[in-house]
Design a protein around this motif. Structure first.
Motif, PDB file in Angstrom:
ATOM      1  N   MET A   1      25.671  57.776   3.249  1.00 41.07           N
ATOM      2  CA  MET A   1      26.549  58.517   2.612  1.00 41.07           C
ATOM      3  C   MET A   1      28.061  58.226   2.989  1.00 41.07           C
ATOM      4  SD  MET A   1      26.900  62.588   1.773  1.00 41.07           S
ATOM      5  CE  MET A   1      24.912  62.583   1.708  1.00 41.07           C
ATOM      6  N   GLU A   2      28.923  58.210   2.071  1.00 41.90           N
ATOM      7  CA  GLU A   2      30.299  57.628   2.320  1.00 41.90           C
ATOM      8  C   GLU A   2      30.862  59.189   3.433  1.00 41.90           C
ATOM      9  OE1 GLU A   2      34.843  57.106   0.539  1.00 41.90           O
ATOM     10  OE2 GLU A   2      33.243  57.202  -0.739  1.00 41.90           O
ATOM     11  N   LEU A   3      31.811  58.986   4.618  1.00 38.44           N
ATOM     12  CA  LEU A   3      32.381  60.020   4.984  1.00 38.44           C
ATOM     13  C   LEU A   3      34.012  59.777   4.944  1.00 38.44           C
ATOM     14  CD1 LEU A   3      31.048  60.116   8.679  1.00 38.44           C
ATOM     15  CD2 LEU A   3      30.549  61.805   7.083  1.00 38.44           C
ATOM     16  N   PHE A   4      34.224  61.269   4.518  1.00 36.28           N
ATOM     17  CA  PHE A   4      35.938  61.143   4.505  1.00 36.28           C
ATOM     18  C   PHE A   4      36.099  61.530   6.066  1.00 36.28           C
ATOM     19  CE2 PHE A   4      39.409  64.145   4.721  1.00 36.28           C
ATOM     20  CZ  PHE A   4      40.165  63.653   3.881  1.00 36.28           C
ATOM     21  N   ASP A   5      37.081  60.905   6.706  1.00 36.44           N
ATOM     22  CA  ASP A   5      37.492  60.678   7.872  1.00 36.44           C
ATOM     23  C   ASP A   5      38.922  61.053   8.269  1.00 36.44           C
ATOM     24  OD1 ASP A   5      37.042  60.475  10.502  1.00 36.44           O
ATOM     25  OD2 ASP A   5      36.954  58.352  10.626  1.00 36.44           O
ATOM     26  N   GLU A   6      39.104  62.240   8.419  1.00 32.93           N
ATOM     27  CA  GLU A   6      40.572  62.887   8.548  1.00 32.93           C
ATOM     28  C   GLU A   6      41.028  62.523   9.932  1.00 32.93           C
ATOM     29  OE1 GLU A   6      42.590  66.690   6.860  1.00 32.93           O
ATOM     30  OE2 GLU A   6      42.254  66.873   9.072  1.00 32.93           O
TER      31      GLU A   6
ATOM     32  N   LYS B   1      30.024  63.010  -3.596  1.00 33.61           N
ATOM     33  CA  LYS B   1      30.279  62.390  -4.710  1.00 33.61           C
ATOM     34  C   LYS B   1      31.759  62.310  -4.800  1.00 33.61           C
ATOM     35  CE  LYS B   1      29.484  63.091  -9.733  1.00 33.61           C
ATOM     36  NZ  LYS B   1      29.480  64.075 -10.795  1.00 33.61           N
ATOM     37  N   VAL B   2      32.190  61.205  -5.179  1.00 29.88           N
ATOM     38  CA  VAL B   2      33.956  60.939  -5.480  1.00 29.88           C
ATOM     39  C   VAL B   2      33.879  61.327  -6.872  1.00 29.88           C
ATOM     40  CG1 VAL B   2      35.628  59.357  -5.663  1.00 29.88           C
ATOM     41  CG2 VAL B   2      33.877  58.990  -3.874  1.00 29.88           C
ATOM     42  N   ILE B   3      34.866  62.379  -7.027  1.00 35.64           N
ATOM     43  CA  ILE B   3      35.114  62.954  -8.330  1.00 35.64           C
ATOM     44  C   ILE B   3      36.407  62.092  -8.795  1.00 35.64           C
ATOM     45  CG2 ILE B   3      35.729  64.963  -9.722  1.00 35.64           C
ATOM     46  CD1 ILE B   3      32.994  65.181  -8.464  1.00 35.64           C
ATOM     47  N   TYR B   4      37.368  61.908  -8.230  1.00 37.23           N
ATOM     48  CA  TYR B   4      38.536  61.026  -8.559  1.00 37.23           C
ATOM     49  C   TYR B   4      39.097  60.523  -7.421  1.00 37.23           C
ATOM     50  CZ  TYR B   4      42.860  60.141 -11.264  1.00 37.23           C
ATOM     51  OH  TYR B   4      43.985  59.726 -11.684  1.00 37.23           O
TER      52      TYR B   4
ATOM     53  N   LEU C   1      45.676  60.241  -3.430  1.00 40.75           N
ATOM     54  CA  LEU C   1      44.670  61.183  -3.609  1.00 40.75           C
ATOM     55  C   LEU C   1      43.512  61.097  -3.934  1.00 40.75           C
ATOM     56  CD1 LEU C   1      46.108  63.719  -6.272  1.00 40.75           C
ATOM     57  CD2 LEU C   1      44.069  63.222  -6.329  1.00 40.75           C
ATOM     58  N   MET C   2      42.596  61.973  -3.340  1.00 38.63           N
ATOM     59  CA  MET C   2      41.140  61.755  -3.545  1.00 38.63           C
ATOM     60  C   MET C   2      40.628  63.302  -3.927  1.00 38.63           C
ATOM     61  SD  MET C   2      38.616  60.088  -1.137  1.00 38.63           S
ATOM     62  CE  MET C   2      36.873  60.469  -1.097  1.00 38.63           C
ATOM     63  N   ILE C   3      39.665  63.675  -4.898  1.00 42.83           N
ATOM     64  CA  ILE C   3      38.868  64.547  -4.885  1.00 42.83           C
ATOM     65  C   ILE C   3      37.525  64.330  -4.804  1.00 42.83           C
ATOM     66  CG2 ILE C   3      38.170  66.532  -6.435  1.00 42.83           C
ATOM     67  CD1 ILE C   3      41.192  66.269  -7.630  1.00 42.83           C
ATOM     68  N   PHE C   4      36.686  65.089  -4.163  1.00 42.00           N
ATOM     69  CA  PHE C   4      35.435  64.766  -3.784  1.00 42.00           C
ATOM     70  C   PHE C   4      34.564  65.839  -3.508  1.00 42.00           C
ATOM     71  CE2 PHE C   4      34.960  65.504   0.805  1.00 42.00           C
ATOM     72  CZ  PHE C   4      36.556  65.258   1.273  1.00 42.00           C
ATOM     73  N   GLU C   5      33.250  65.783  -3.458  1.00 39.41           N
ATOM     74  CA  GLU C   5      32.467  66.935  -3.583  1.00 39.41           C
ATOM     75  C   GLU C   5      31.783  67.132  -2.210  1.00 39.41           C
ATOM     76  OE1 GLU C   5      31.462  68.352  -7.044  1.00 39.41           O
ATOM     77  OE2 GLU C   5      30.676  70.031  -5.705  1.00 39.41           O
ATOM     78  N   ASN C   6      31.734  68.226  -1.507  1.00 40.43           N
ATOM     79  CA  ASN C   6      31.172  68.257  -0.106  1.00 40.43           C
ATOM     80  C   ASN C   6      30.253  69.566  -0.380  1.00 40.43           C
ATOM     81  OD1 ASN C   6      31.544  70.124   2.356  1.00 40.43           O
ATOM     82  ND2 ASN C   6      31.400  67.963   2.814  1.00 40.43           N
TER      83      ASN C   6
END
Ligand code: AG3
Length: 279
Positions: free
Chosen positions: A1-6, A20-23, A32-37
């Motif tokens: 699964m993709e990781l968002f890494d801040e 899931k990547v929403i946008y 800008l990114m919107i995703f589901e966590n």
């Protein structure tokens, strides 16, 4: 699964599962990114930093709005600089007699928040009491001759485009837009990992206002512990408001909250020693 890494703070990374990547879009202004966590619901990030999540935004926005509004007691006009997701606007709309001006630099943030995270703004953008202006907030406060009782500076962190919203000049321009006894609230980062930013804001706000302080709330999606809100006003009585007065105003306002209570309000101003020592 993709990781968002801040990687906002050196030596620490916040990894969130991207269910899931929403946008995802790189606009002229920001990435800008919107995703589901699974923990936080939908998450909006700008330039790799978490801004808003569906599950914990109520903490951030309730404390941003109800603390100054109820401490002041007579707010009829509020200005939001930034806050494009509409979360602060939604909290302000809970107060029936407040007209809101919101100035955000990026229309995309507003549109995407409305479309993909509608619970955050909760219809605030359709409320006739809200005037939305798409413009550079810095320029706006420099040029307007209007006045507000509360100014909420709901910005990104002081890196890149958000940096101008942390300058002495900007605070001075904001001060000129305050009605007498008005209050300015800032997003001041997480002191444990942003010590320097707290110190700098204290000095810069302190050069403009008689009463400068911070209050705290823990926002689960902001890594490093409690977050600090900057508090600046020339009326020192606002911070000394009594619990009974606050409780009266809270009941009278008839607002439904999930984090804010008058007790939490007053307790949030109690600063742990290690934070006091930064100031
Ligand atoms: N404003 C605050 C962004 C803070 C980001 N910091 C972080 N991820 N630690 C966001 C706008 C919310 N209305």
């Amino acid at each position: 699964m993709e990781l968002f890494d801040e990687g906002l703070h050196s030596g620490v990374n916040l990894a969130l599962n991207v269910e899931k990547v929403i946008y995802r879009e790189k606009t002229d202004l920001q990435d800008l990114m919107i995703f589901e966590n699974s923990q936080f619901g939908r998450v909006m990030s700008l330039d790799g930093a978490v801004q808003t999540t569906e599950k914990d935004e109520f903490i951030y926005h309730e404390m941003f709005v109800h603390v100054p509004v109820l401490a002041h007691g007579k707010v009829s006009r509020a200005l939001i600089i930034g806050g494009g997701d509409g979360g602060a606007a939604r909290q302000l709309m809970k107060h029936s007699n407040i007209a809101v001006t919101m100035v955000d630099i990026d229309r995309t943030v507003v549109e995407l928040s409305k479309k993909f995270m509608p619970s955050v703004s909760g219809g605030a953008f359709d409320d006739p009491r809200l005037e939305l202006i798409i413009a550079d907030g810095c320029k706006f406060v420099r040029e307007t001759s209007d006045r507000w009782d509360v100014i909420i500076i709901d910005s990104t962190d002081p890196h890149g485009p958000g940096e101008v919203l942390y300058t002495k000049e900007f605070y001075a321009d904001c001060k000129a837009c305050l009605s007498p006894g008005g209050i300015i609230i800032t997003q001041n980062g997480v002191p444990f990992v942003q010590e320097g930013e707290l110190r700098t804001s204290y000095d810069r706000l302190g050069s403009q206002f008689k009463d400068v302080s911070f209050y705290l709330a823990a926002i689960p999606s902001y890594v490093g512990g409690v977050m600090a809100y900057g508090w600046a006003t020339d009326d020192a009585d606002h911070r000394k408001v009594s619990l009974s007065r606050l409780a009266e105003r809270y009941v009278e306002a008839g607002i439904a909250t999930d984090y804010y209570t008058p007790e939490v309000h007053l307790a949030a101003f109690a600063l742990p020693l290690h934070i006091q020592k930064i100031l």
